[in-house]
Design a protein around this motif. Sequence first.
Motif, short mmCIF file in Angstrom:
data_model
loop_
_atom_site.label_atom_id
_atom_site.label_comp_id
_atom_site.label_asym_id
_atom_site.label_seq_id
_atom_site.Cartn_x
_atom_site.Cartn_y
_atom_site.Cartn_z
N ILE A 266 0.90 -1.29 0.11
CA ILE A 266 0.10 0.15 0.02
C ILE A 266 0.91 1.17 0.06
O ILE A 266 1.98 1.50 0.61
CB ILE A 266 -0.98 -0.06 1.21
CG1 ILE A 266 -1.93 -1.31 1.02
CG2 ILE A 266 -1.76 1.25 1.37
CD1 ILE A 266 -2.57 -1.35 2.52
N GLY A 267 0.38 2.25 -0.48
CA GLY A 267 1.20 3.47 -0.76
C GLY A 267 0.18 4.62 -0.74
O GLY A 267 -0.90 4.39 -0.74
N MET A 268 0.73 5.88 -0.45
CA MET A 268 -0.19 7.09 -0.03
C MET A 268 0.63 8.30 -0.56
O MET A 268 1.63 8.30 -0.49
CB MET A 268 -0.39 6.95 1.13
CG MET A 268 0.42 7.33 2.30
SD MET A 268 -0.20 6.68 3.96
CE MET A 268 -0.49 5.10 3.71
N ARG A 269 -0.29 9.34 -1.04
CA ARG A 269 0.42 10.64 -1.20
C ARG A 269 -0.76 11.71 -0.78
O ARG A 269 -1.95 11.59 -1.14
CB ARG A 269 0.67 11.02 -2.70
CG ARG A 269 1.37 12.11 -3.04
CD ARG A 269 0.89 13.34 -2.97
NE ARG A 269 1.69 14.18 -4.05
CZ ARG A 269 1.49 15.64 -3.60
NH1 ARG A 269 0.61 16.21 -2.97
NH2 ARG A 269 2.49 16.43 -4.44
N ASP A 270 -0.47 12.84 0.08
CA ASP A 270 -1.36 13.35 0.63
C ASP A 270 -0.68 14.96 0.47
O ASP A 270 0.07 15.30 -0.36
CB ASP A 270 -1.70 13.05 2.08
CG ASP A 270 -2.16 11.91 2.07
OD1 ASP A 270 -3.45 12.05 2.21
OD2 ASP A 270 -1.81 10.79 2.60
N ARG A 271 -0.94 15.82 1.35
CA ARG A 271 -0.57 17.25 1.25
C ARG A 271 1.14 17.25 1.10
O ARG A 271 1.80 16.70 2.05
CB ARG A 271 -1.16 18.22 2.38
CG ARG A 271 -0.52 19.64 2.26
CD ARG A 271 -0.44 20.40 3.38
NE ARG A 271 -0.16 19.80 4.70
CZ ARG A 271 1.50 20.02 4.67
NH1 ARG A 271 2.06 20.47 3.88
NH2 ARG A 271 2.03 19.55 5.77
N ARG A 280 -4.31 6.93 -2.78
CA ARG A 280 -4.05 5.91 -2.23
C ARG A 280 -3.78 4.87 -3.23
O ARG A 280 -4.59 4.87 -4.55
CB ARG A 280 -5.23 5.32 -1.32
CG ARG A 280 -5.48 6.23 -0.18
CD ARG A 280 -4.36 6.27 0.84
NE ARG A 280 -4.64 7.09 2.05
CZ ARG A 280 -4.20 8.36 1.92
NH1 ARG A 280 -3.47 9.00 1.10
NH2 ARG A 280 -4.41 8.92 3.30
N THR A 281 -2.78 3.99 -3.35
CA THR A 281 -2.23 3.00 -4.20
C THR A 281 -2.02 1.55 -3.64
O THR A 281 -1.56 1.33 -2.43
CB THR A 281 -1.20 3.72 -5.05
OG1 THR A 281 -0.84 2.53 -5.94
CG2 THR A 281 0.13 3.86 -4.14
N ILE A 282 -2.21 0.57 -4.36
CA ILE A 282 -2.10 -0.62 -3.95
C ILE A 282 -1.50 -1.40 -5.02
O ILE A 282 -1.82 -1.26 -6.23
CB ILE A 282 -3.37 -1.43 -3.51
CG1 ILE A 282 -2.94 -2.79 -2.97
CG2 ILE A 282 -4.31 -1.35 -4.47
CD1 ILE A 282 -4.00 -3.66 -2.10
N ARG A 283 -0.32 -2.14 -5.08
CA ARG A 283 0.31 -2.99 -6.08
C ARG A 283 0.64 -4.21 -5.63
O ARG A 283 1.12 -4.65 -4.44
CB ARG A 283 1.70 -1.95 -6.55
CG ARG A 283 2.94 -2.38 -5.69
CD ARG A 283 3.99 -1.73 -6.37
NE ARG A 283 4.43 -2.13 -7.67
CZ ARG A 283 5.10 -3.22 -7.93
NH1 ARG A 283 5.44 -4.01 -7.02
NH2 ARG A 283 5.46 -3.49 -9.17
N ASN A 284 0.51 -5.21 -6.62
CA ASN A 284 1.10 -6.56 -6.45
C ASN A 284 2.35 -6.90 -7.19
O ASN A 284 2.79 -5.79 -7.65
CB ASN A 284 0.01 -7.78 -6.54
CG ASN A 284 -0.48 -7.60 -8.08
OD1 ASN A 284 0.08 -7.00 -9.05
ND2 ASN A 284 -1.49 -8.46 -8.23
N GLU A 285 2.69 -7.90 -7.53
CA GLU A 285 3.92 -8.11 -8.31
C GLU A 285 3.78 -7.55 -9.82
O GLU A 285 4.68 -7.45 -10.28
CB GLU A 285 4.12 -9.61 -8.43
CG GLU A 285 4.50 -10.22 -7.02
CD GLU A 285 4.72 -11.78 -7.15
OE1 GLU A 285 4.60 -12.35 -8.18
OE2 GLU A 285 5.61 -12.18 -6.03
N ARG A 286 2.44 -7.50 -10.08
CA ARG A 286 2.44 -7.13 -11.65
C ARG A 286 1.55 -5.72 -11.73
O ARG A 286 1.97 -5.00 -12.68
CB ARG A 286 1.51 -8.13 -12.41
CG ARG A 286 1.40 -7.96 -13.76
CD ARG A 286 0.73 -8.92 -14.47
NE ARG A 286 0.48 -8.70 -16.00
CZ ARG A 286 -0.03 -9.50 -16.93
NH1 ARG A 286 -0.61 -10.71 -16.37
NH2 ARG A 286 -0.25 -9.16 -17.96
#
Length: 303
Positions: A266-271, A280-286
């Motif tokens: 899980i990743g995130m970007r705010d102020r 908000r972001t979510i990634r798997n192997e692909r």
Amino acid sequence: SITPVCSTSRSSIITGIYPSALGTHHHRSNVGQPPGFVKMLPNLLREAGYYTSNNSKKDYNIGGDRWHKSSKTAHWRDRPDEAQPFFAVFNHNACHSSITKIAEDVIVGQRLNLLQAKDFHDPADAPIPPYHPDVPEFRKAWSRYYDAVTQVDYQAGEIIAKLKEDGLWEDTIIFVWADHGVGMPRGKHTVWEQGTHVPLIVRFPEKYQHLAPAKPGSVIDGLVTLMDLGPSVLALADLDTPDWMHGQPLLCKTGEEEIEYRDYIIGMRDRLDSRCEMVRTIRNERFRYQRNYYPHLPFKPHE
């Protein structure tokens, strides 16, 4: 990294907790002390008998860290007993994104002062990623960025030389990482792959190879985050991961079983400064999935 800018990412590194759980997800909001049950990585290691030093950037976006010494001169050599185990952090700012924005004489004379003539990259040969235009301005910027990474290579070499000088090279486990993605447009400040994908190298000396997740020189493609640095260091010190940490000891072996890496990150970007976003972001192997919670705002508003 969990986030694409220094202070928010560093808050997750020093605590092993998601910035959104700590309230540190806004860049340099400096939210004060964490909850009383939270102890930062250097605090835990200090309590376990390690000498802890930080040279010298902190920028944790939160208070509560307790180093034995944190300054521009902090070093493992400051510990009162040479037999005391140590946890020493060295921060290198040579490849900070400002490398492409400052005067040429300052870049060459100060930021790239360790480079020899043969080390400088020719803009004509600089690899340009497909998301940047192939124009002289970007070729110059990228060549300077590669120069800066070479400067950090030299600085890392200086630390290695001191370890060898002190007879510690074969007794020291080394982690090399960056606190967020590449400091170029579409990298740092954005929660795309280029903003969160970081270099990560762990070197285990021969005596500690039984703790290494793979043989020397191996490349591992398991999903890990910088939040895992803390739990991994604690595991190497034979300390348990506190139950309030979100990170996992994935950078070393903790038993005979194979390491089970994450299924997703899980990743995130705010102020960030005066620019407000909530992504908000979510990634798997692909794949990577991103959701922008402020689609009504310009993608990159003026500061």
